[in-house]
Motif scaffolding. Structure first.
Motif, PDB file in Angstrom:
ATOM      1  N   SER A  94       0.821  -1.214   0.000  1.00  8.01           N
ATOM      2  CA  SER A  94       0.000   0.000   0.000  1.00  8.01           C
ATOM      3  C   SER A  94       0.852   1.260   0.000  1.00  8.01           C
ATOM      4  O   SER A  94       0.325   2.365  -0.174  1.00  8.01           O
ATOM      5  CB  SER A  94      -0.939   0.010   1.209  1.00  8.01           C
ATOM      6  OG  SER A  94      -1.716  -1.166   1.268  1.00  8.01           O
ATOM      7  N   VAL A  95       2.164   1.114   0.220  1.00  7.38           N
ATOM      8  CA  VAL A  95       3.065   2.272   0.168  1.00  7.38           C
ATOM      9  C   VAL A  95       3.360   2.648  -1.279  1.00  7.38           C
ATOM     10  O   VAL A  95       3.012   3.762  -1.708  1.00  7.38           O
ATOM     11  CB  VAL A  95       4.354   2.023   0.970  1.00  7.38           C
ATOM     12  CG1 VAL A  95       5.281   3.234   0.849  1.00  7.38           C
ATOM     13  CG2 VAL A  95       4.035   1.731   2.426  1.00  7.38           C
ATOM     14  N   PRO A  96       3.974   1.769  -2.094  1.00  9.24           N
ATOM     15  CA  PRO A  96       4.142   2.158  -3.504  1.00  9.24           C
ATOM     16  C   PRO A  96       2.789   2.287  -4.200  1.00  9.24           C
ATOM     17  O   PRO A  96       2.600   3.164  -5.039  1.00  9.24           O
ATOM     18  CB  PRO A  96       4.977   1.019  -4.101  1.00  9.24           C
ATOM     19  CG  PRO A  96       4.733  -0.156  -3.215  1.00  9.24           C
ATOM     20  CD  PRO A  96       4.544   0.424  -1.836  1.00  9.24           C
ATOM     21  N   ALA A  97       1.841   1.407  -3.857  1.00  9.39           N
ATOM     22  CA  ALA A  97       0.468   1.478  -4.371  1.00  9.39           C
ATOM     23  C   ALA A  97       0.459   1.723  -5.869  1.00  9.39           C
ATOM     24  O   ALA A  97      -0.216   2.632  -6.366  1.00  9.39           O
ATOM     25  CB  ALA A  97      -0.315   2.571  -3.622  1.00  9.39           C
TER      26      ALA A  97
ATOM     27  N   ASP B 174      12.319  -1.754   2.813  1.00  7.79           N
ATOM     28  CA  ASP B 174      12.453  -0.338   3.163  1.00  7.79           C
ATOM     29  C   ASP B 174      11.112   0.396   3.156  1.00  7.79           C
ATOM     30  O   ASP B 174      11.036   1.557   3.585  1.00  7.79           O
ATOM     31  CB  ASP B 174      13.425   0.353   2.201  1.00  7.79           C
ATOM     32  CG  ASP B 174      14.846  -0.188   2.321  1.00  7.79           C
ATOM     33  OD1 ASP B 174      15.191  -0.654   3.428  1.00  7.79           O
ATOM     34  OD2 ASP B 174      15.589  -0.167   1.319  1.00  7.79           O
ATOM     35  N   PHE B 175      10.059  -0.266   2.689  1.00  5.32           N
ATOM     36  CA  PHE B 175       8.725   0.332   2.750  1.00  5.32           C
ATOM     37  C   PHE B 175       8.150   0.303   4.169  1.00  5.32           C
ATOM     38  O   PHE B 175       7.169   0.999   4.461  1.00  5.32           O
ATOM     39  CB  PHE B 175       7.759  -0.387   1.804  1.00  5.32           C
ATOM     40  CG  PHE B 175       7.967  -0.060   0.345  1.00  5.32           C
ATOM     41  CD1 PHE B 175       7.951   1.260  -0.083  1.00  5.32           C
ATOM     42  CD2 PHE B 175       8.153  -1.061  -0.590  1.00  5.32           C
ATOM     43  CE1 PHE B 175       8.139   1.571  -1.427  1.00  5.32           C
ATOM     44  CE2 PHE B 175       8.336  -0.767  -1.928  1.00  5.32           C
ATOM     45  CZ  PHE B 175       8.333   0.552  -2.358  1.00  5.32           C
TER      46      PHE B 175
ATOM     47  N   VAL C  93       3.553  -4.765  14.283  1.00  5.85           N
ATOM     48  CA  VAL C  93       3.783  -4.340  15.664  1.00  5.85           C
ATOM     49  C   VAL C  93       5.261  -4.048  15.893  1.00  5.85           C
ATOM     50  O   VAL C  93       5.625  -3.086  16.570  1.00  5.85           O
ATOM     51  CB  VAL C  93       3.270  -5.401  16.659  1.00  5.85           C
ATOM     52  CG1 VAL C  93       3.638  -5.035  18.089  1.00  5.85           C
ATOM     53  CG2 VAL C  93       1.752  -5.556  16.530  1.00  5.85           C
ATOM     54  N   GLU C  94       6.131  -4.843  15.290  1.00  8.82           N
ATOM     55  CA  GLU C  94       7.577  -4.654  15.445  1.00  8.82           C
ATOM     56  C   GLU C  94       8.142  -3.664  14.432  1.00  8.82           C
ATOM     57  O   GLU C  94       9.306  -3.256  14.549  1.00  8.82           O
ATOM     58  CB  GLU C  94       8.292  -5.993  15.299  1.00  8.82           C
ATOM     59  CG  GLU C  94       7.962  -7.000  16.389  1.00  8.82           C
ATOM     60  CD  GLU C  94       8.707  -8.300  16.193  1.00  8.82           C
ATOM     61  OE1 GLU C  94       9.681  -8.533  16.934  1.00  8.82           O
ATOM     62  OE2 GLU C  94       8.322  -9.080  15.297  1.00  8.82           O
ATOM     63  N   SER C  95       7.362  -3.287  13.433  1.00  6.10           N
ATOM     64  CA  SER C  95       7.822  -2.329  12.424  1.00  6.10           C
ATOM     65  C   SER C  95       6.621  -1.520  11.937  1.00  6.10           C
ATOM     66  O   SER C  95       5.488  -1.751  12.363  1.00  6.10           O
ATOM     67  CB  SER C  95       8.476  -3.075  11.236  1.00  6.10           C
ATOM     68  OG  SER C  95       7.514  -3.868  10.548  1.00  6.10           O
ATOM     69  N   GLY C  96       6.892  -0.555  11.048  1.00  5.75           N
ATOM     70  CA  GLY C  96       5.802   0.224  10.473  1.00  5.75           C
ATOM     71  C   GLY C  96       4.975   0.940  11.527  1.00  5.75           C
ATOM     72  O   GLY C  96       5.506   1.696  12.357  1.00  5.75           O
TER      73      GLY C  96
END
Length: 448
Positions: free
Chosen positions: A7-10, A58-59, A114-117
């Motif tokens: 959903s980041v580059p989307a 890296d996203f 939970v551990e990232s983003g």
């Protein structure tokens, strides 16, 4: 709901799935031309926008979800008239929207939300909000991770190997028993989904996926074992075995004995695709026709939304859902709890059109069989559902002429004819095995 790192580059070329971004960028080459074209386009886009040194992992910091309000989402779904919600707990990229220790352990890095983003249990947050609105909560779970290190990609179907190597078999079993099994069981025990939508199964049979023992565990051990239902994506058994059968941008099933569900996006991608423009999004009219068509043939419609990386449901998707909900506020009686009648539709005179798989995929089959038939072709004058002693006739458009004739139904002295949403009495008469409904006293302003 398709939501994750993609959903980041989307982004994906129009007409393709944006949630396949990582595979298009870094996966083993696929043979058919459309997949090759998508891969080349995604690679060019990624190099231009993010640079060749920017990896998919890296996203994670950019998958922020800072605007995600699960209660707002749940209210949007409630307003749409939906009765159940299904979230991608994990798509094929293996990234989990709940604190899965197995995901991070197998990938060797923080590989959950939970551990990232966003550092949130997205599955848990939405589950609580959806249930608070009185809706059923389901979870999509991909049994396949494209790039899980336990199971080398060279052993996957696009590697071109005809037989599984001993190393591949060992990696497959390690992945299944140390990732797939514990993740599946954790989702069931922690969130008790009412529905489990499996995916990623299509290239290997259920013996190699070892899914039958897992489902036996589900139906013997789940706290909600009397409630939970499953689909048919467990290893080359689609349309053959499962709790209900699924189609994807397809035609569904015409067998009255089959329980089925059609799955498609409001646009052409499941995950949010920034490349899509207004033309790629189905109109409310088309989506409501799709719902009526699906239910008349005995199916359910699982309509997808693709949220943004920051946690918003795009406004155009929210609008479409609200418009469907407004129609259901009036006509939901013909949808909820209904069953297929003795026939699903009544056709006009003319040649019955035949449609290709592509016609069903792009929606032309639905349009041409209802409101825009080609010259000389028949179209559906009404689609039917039933409930108890009631038959519902859903007309795709305003009937031509002054009467609506429903064939193959014999009225009795107890028969009553009404228009949902209108208090006006309808004049009608029974002629042989038809009902002729007089429409002359119903005008456009009488409709809700």
């Amino acid at each position: 709901i398709h939501w994750g790192l993609y959903s980041v580059p989307a982004w994906s070329p129009k007409g393709t799935y944006a949630e396949w971004y990582w595979h298009a960028k870094d996966g083993l080459p696929r043979k058919h031309a459309a997949a090759v074209a998508r891969s080349e386009a995604v690679k060019e886009f990624h190099a231009r926008v993010y640079g060749n040194n920017f990896a998919y992992e890296d996203f994670r910091p950019l998958f922020t979800c800072e605007l995600f309000e699960p209660e707002q989402w749940a209210k949007i779904f409630k307003r749409s008239g939906a009765r159940y919600v299904v979230l991608t707990s994990k798509h094929h990229d293996g990234y989990c929207l709940w604190p899965s220790a197995e995901a991070s352990q197998s990938f060797g890095t923080a590989w959950n939300s939970v551990e990232s983003g966003p550092q949130r249990d997205l599955v848990g947050d939405l589950t609580r909000a959806v249930r608070a609105e009185g809706l059923k909560m389901g979870l999509y779970y991909s049994i396949w991770d494209w790039f899980n290190p336990y199971w080398p990609e060279t052993e996957h179907p696009y590697a071109g190997k005809k037989e599984e190597s001993p190393e591949g078999a060992a990696g497959r079993k390690k992945y299944i028993h140390e990732v797939m099994y514990p993740q599946f069981k954790e989702l069931v025990e922690k969130y008790q989904p009412a529905l489990i939508f499996s995916d990623g199964d299509w290239w290997m049979d259920d013996d190699k996926w070892e899914t039958r023992p897992l489902l036996a565990w589900l139906y013997n051990n789940a706290l909600n074992k009397d409630e939970v239902v499953i689909n048919d994506r467990w290893g080359k058994v689609r349309g053959k075995h499962g709790g209900y059968f699924t189609t994807e941008y397809g035609a569904g099933f015409d067998d009255p004995e089959v329980l089925w569900e059609e799955n498609r996006g409001i646009g052409m991608s499941f995950g949010f695709n920034r490349e899509e423009s207004l033309e790629e999004y189905n109109t409310a009219e088309h989506l409501i026709l799709m719902l009526a068509d699906t239910v008349s043939r005995g199916g359910n419609l699982l309509l997808d939304v693709g949220p943004t990386h920051d946690g918003r449901i795009p406004v155009i998707m929210e609008e479409r859902l609200a418009e469907i909900g407004a129609w259901l506020d009036v006509n939901g009686e013909a949808i909820y709890g209904s069953r297929r009648w003795i026939k699903d539709a009544q056709w006009s005179a003319g040649a019955r059109p035949e449609f290709t798989k592509e016609d069903h995929h792009n929606g032309n089959a639905l349009t041409e069989s209802t409101i825009r038939p080609k010259p000389g072709n028949a179209s559906r004058e009404a689609m039917f559902t039933s409930k108890g002693t009631t038959v519902y006739a859903l007309s795709p458009g305003w009937p031509v002429g002054e009467t609506l004739v429903i064939r193959d139904i014999t009225p009795s002295d107890a028969t009553d004819v009404t228009l949902l949403g209108s208090e006006k009495e309808l004049t009608w008469r029974g002629v042989d095995n038809t009902i002729e409904i007089d429409l002359t006293n119903i005008g456009i302003h009488d409709l809700p």
